[in-house]
Design a protein around this motif. Structure first.
Motif, mmCIF file in Angstrom:
data_model
loop_
_atom_site.group_PDB
_atom_site.id
_atom_site.type_symbol
_atom_site.label_atom_id
_atom_site.label_comp_id
_atom_site.label_asym_id
_atom_site.label_seq_id
_atom_site.Cartn_x
_atom_site.Cartn_y
_atom_site.Cartn_z
ATOM 1 N N LEU A 537 0.837 -1.195 0.000
ATOM 2 C CA LEU A 537 0.000 0.000 0.000
ATOM 3 C C LEU A 537 0.875 1.249 0.000
ATOM 4 N N ALA A 538 0.661 2.114 -1.006
ATOM 5 C CA ALA A 538 1.443 3.339 -1.103
ATOM 6 C C ALA A 538 0.827 4.454 -0.262
ATOM 7 N N TRP A 539 -0.452 4.345 0.080
ATOM 8 C CA TRP A 539 -1.136 5.414 0.796
ATOM 9 C C TRP A 539 -2.225 4.774 1.641
ATOM 10 N N THR A 540 -2.143 4.935 2.938
ATOM 11 C CA THR A 540 -3.120 4.309 3.830
ATOM 12 C C THR A 540 -4.274 5.240 4.172
ATOM 13 N N GLN A 541 -4.090 6.559 3.956
ATOM 14 C CA GLN A 541 -5.170 7.492 4.253
ATOM 15 C C GLN A 541 -6.245 7.383 3.181
ATOM 16 N N GLY A 542 -7.490 7.241 3.585
ATOM 17 C CA GLY A 542 -8.556 6.995 2.630
ATOM 18 C C GLY A 542 -9.214 8.256 2.112
ATOM 19 N N TYR A 543 -10.218 8.041 1.277
ATOM 20 C CA TYR A 543 -11.023 9.138 0.734
ATOM 21 C C TYR A 543 -12.453 8.633 0.642
ATOM 22 N N ALA A 544 -13.339 9.379 0.009
ATOM 23 C CA ALA A 544 -14.757 9.017 0.018
ATOM 24 C C ALA A 544 -15.420 9.385 -1.297
ATOM 25 N N PHE A 545 -16.458 8.635 -1.629
ATOM 26 C CA PHE A 545 -17.405 9.058 -2.650
ATOM 27 C C PHE A 545 -18.434 9.960 -1.978
#
Length: 748
Positions: A537-545
């Motif tokens: 995983l290059a980025w563990t911080q998520g985002y949202a629809f």
């Protein structure tokens, strides 16, 4: 004995306090652990809601990278109101979250089980899903599910496999037709749904589906649904936006085509009555297998009853006298195929050519023939689907050159020389003090790192860049507008973006409906949605629809990296191009008039098996066609094939799967089947199959294709509410206009 007892007694004072301390600490740890577990258990018991389970896809069938309905089963312990959230990982392994809208809260009643339906895109064939309930009072419930752990949440289908959903019939006939495929990985997945009300109530819930089959063998499957049901509206919109619907109606047709019947609005004609079919030569010819249909009726007669349609719309591909038996018609950008027999009728079941007949209806043989294996395509190109080739082409930025392997190796050699021989020579021959290496070595390392960073910054630039292509389809006479956008975003620094697409095409003023999402890579290649191993995983911080699914909120992009995004949007067009066309002696006759402010460059009019090159149509320009107008063979034009001499033979040039020409790739996607399908391209076209307009040509329509030479582009990519990128970024827009063409020599 006394000495031993004395020794033990003398050791006891020193060991007893130590053992006692360890016992006390162990007791404290146990008390804390038990308290924590008890508090957690009390917190769970105190939660006002229990997450019972989830149901993913349509009867457990779905594909990665496409919108999928997810039903979350909730049971309330007390009355409360809140919202449901789902979290999965996208194709890059980054967590993405979607929630129910705030204006549509989920209301729970004590002791009752309810279902909350959300739509999500799964980034892997085997995914992890976390469901949450957030009550307005602050209480929460949370549960994680793993694909394959329960029957209601199985692993996803591979992207290249066809998914066929059957309602109202035994699916065995369709399954048998699928088994005729030589390769197991090409066989369609067939799922039977017990009732029409089990289908999605949003059109994008069908995105994983290739074909929907509605049959009248089991009329009870349609009893709970009427023509104004949301499932009917969702299915109708899905078909209009490029879906494929097969109707198999026989002796029970009247039960499902009543006044409020769910299928009445899909039949390409007016239902009159059910009549007996006396002979089946037309159906036997349509199947093409040569086997006669068995006579199971009394007196060795054909035992079939079929619906009689009046005012038939579309092309009749099989008829017995004046009785249409197989009708193919377009509906928006989709297709409806009507068959006047039930696929599990006893006569059809006993027919030796039933599998071949079903294959002709579904078009399975046309779409899956030929081509190399998936592993071979992935090994050579990193993708096995045309959408993967498009994604790779959009990832090319001439302004952001890729650092070649030779350059990296050259820098590595320079670095080793500086920290090794050069440092030694300088200290030994110039300063004569080898101890200074404690100063020179870190200085060289720091200087080299700084220089490399500056060089990379100059090569990569310091601004966001966007490479985008839009496909805008307009259908006459309803003037339904369907837009599809694909874009790759390059970020010069690690940042998060709120991304959405803003359509710019002329419309009636109605606000376009937009669905925005990440754009995955089908297959098992590096970064694909069916990887052989799990990538780091290059980025563990998520985002949202966004709850409306029209935005990606907080999408993270690492430094000097790209992300692929896509959108589907619909609107009502403002009649930008008009055409009055008819067919005379297999030639296209009529007039095309450009009423828009957009210059249509390299216009190509496709109809039947021919292509008419119209050149450039500026605003207000018209072109007139007659039977003497120049035309070319459509398949030859689409494939761009020419013959070259190789080893004393003439061979057609193959499709270039290594090409990064967006126009070339998009042309193959727009007319995939007409160009020869997988047999020509060597690639699947499943992930974005709805853009293939070949079925529209088969139903007798004319399709005008042109590139936007001026005026507004299809859609503008917005980041944090502002246009992303710059005006000099590459942005290509292709328009397609679909016009009906009546047959015959009479003028309309």
């Amino acid at each position: 004995m006394n000495r031993r007892g004395t020794e033990l007694d003398s050791a006891t004072p020193s060991t007893r306090p130590r053992a006692a301390r360890w016992l006390r600490w162990l007791g404290v740890a146990c008390v804390v652990a038990l308290g924590f577990l008890g508090a957690k258990a009390r917190g769970q018991d105190a939660s006002p809601v229990e997450i019972v389970g989830v149901e993913v896809g349509i009867a457990g069938h779905y594909k990665p990278g496409l919108w999928t309905p997810v039903k979350v089963m909730l049971r309330g312990r007390e009355a409360c109101t809140g919202r449901v959230a789902l979290t999965v990982r996208d194709s890059e392994g980054v967590p993405v979250r979607v929630t129910t809208p705030d204006d549509c809260p989920v209301e729970l009643v004590p002791g009752r089980e309810i279902a909350a339906v959300l739509h999500m895109r799964f980034g892997r064939v085997k995914s992890e899903l976390t469901a949450e309930f957030e009550a307005s009072g602050g209480a929460e419930a949370r549960r994680t599910f793993w694909a394959g752990a329960t029957p209601s949440f199985p692993p996803a289908l591979a992207s290249h496999r066809e998914l066929i959903v059957v309602v109202g019939a035994d699916p065995s006939g369709i399954e048998a037709a699928s088994l005729l495929q030589e390769r197991a990985e090409d066989r369609a997945a067939v799922v039977s749904v017990s009732g029409f009300d089990q289908l999605p109530d949003r059109w994008y819930g069908f995105e994983s589906v290739d074909v929907v089959v509605l049959a009248s063998s089991r009329p009870e499957a349609f009893e709970a649904v009427r023509r104004d049901s949301p499932q009917v509206a969702a299915l109708d919109q899905w078909v209009r936006l490029g879906g494929r619907l097969v109707l198999a109606l026989g002796r029970q047709a009247e039960a499902v085509l009543g006044e409020n019947g769910a299928m009445a609005g899909f039949v390409p004609g007016r239902f009159e009555r059910v009549i007996p079919l006396r002979q089946a030569i037309a159906l036997e010819t349509f199947a093409g297998g040569g086997a006669p249909m068995p006579r199971l009726g009394a007196g060795d007669r054909l035992d079939l009853r079929v619906p009689l349609l009046g005012d038939v719309r579309g092309r009749v591909e099989s008829r017995e006298g004046n009785l249409p038996l197989v009708v193919r018609c377009s509906r928006g950008f989709g297709e409806i195929v009507f068959a006047a027999v039930e696929l599990d009728d006893p006569t059809i079941r006993a027919w030796r050519d039933r599998g071949q007949f079903v294959r002709r209806l579904l078009g399975v043989a046309d779409r899956l023939a030929g081509g190399p294996s998936e592993s071979a395509a992935v090994l050579h190109y990193g993708f096995d689907d045309l959408s993967g080739q498009l994604r790779s082409a959009l990832d090319q930025y001439p302004e952001v050159p890729l650092v070649s392997f030779s350059m990296v190796m050259g820098l590595l050699v320079v670095y080793l020389v500086l920290v090794g021989p050069a440092d030694y020579f300088f200290l030994r021959k110039v300063t004569g003090r080898m101890a200074l290496t404690w100063i020179t070595f870190p200085l060289v390392v720091a200087a080299f790192c700084a220089g490399t960073y500056v060089l990379a910054g100059r090569l990569k630039g310091d601004r966001v860049r966007v490479h985008q292509v839009d496909l805008v389809d307009v259908e006459s006479p309803t003037w339904l507008l369907r837009g599809t956008s694909w874009a790759n975003v390059f970020s010069p620094s690690a940042d998060q973006y709120d991304l959405t697409f803003e359509p710019q095409v002329p419309s009636t003023g109605q606000r376009p409906s937009v669905l925005a999402a990440w754009f995955g890579l089908p297959g098992s290649g590096l970064g694909g949605m069916d990887p052989k191993t799990s990538p780091p995983l290059a980025w563990t911080q998520g985002y949202a629809f966004s709850p409306e699914l029209d935005r990606l909120v907080g999408l993270p992009i690492p430094t000097w990296s790209t992300r692929s995004v896509t959108a589907r949007w619909t609107a009502q067009a403002a009649v930008p191009v008009e055409a009055s066309l008819r067919e005379e002696e297999r030639a296209l006759v009529g007039k095309v008039h450009n009423r828009s402010d957009i210059t249509l460059a390299d216009a190509l009019l496709c109809h039947g098996g021919w292509a008419y090159e119209l050149g450039t149509l500026g605003p207000g320009d018209s072109v007139v066609l007659d039977r003497t107008s120049a035309r070319r063979d459509l398949r030859t034009f689409l494939t761009g094939q020419r013959y070259v001499v190789k080893e004393g033979r003439q061979l057609p040039t193959p499709y270039d799967r290594s090409s990064s020409d967006v126009a070339y790739i998009l042309r193959a996607m727009m007319f995939y089947s007409a160009a020869g399908g997988r047999q020509f391209t060597g690639l699947y076209h499943r992930y974005q199959a709805f853009v293939d307009a070949s079925d529209l040509l088969r139903t007798g329509n004319a399709v005008l294709v042109a590139q936007a030479g001026g005026g507004p582009h299809g859609a503008r990519l917005l980041g944090n509410g502002q246009p992303l990128g710059s005006p000099d970024d590459r942005h290509r827009t292709v328009y397609r206009f679909v016009f009906p063409v009546p047959e015959g020599s009479e003028k309309p």
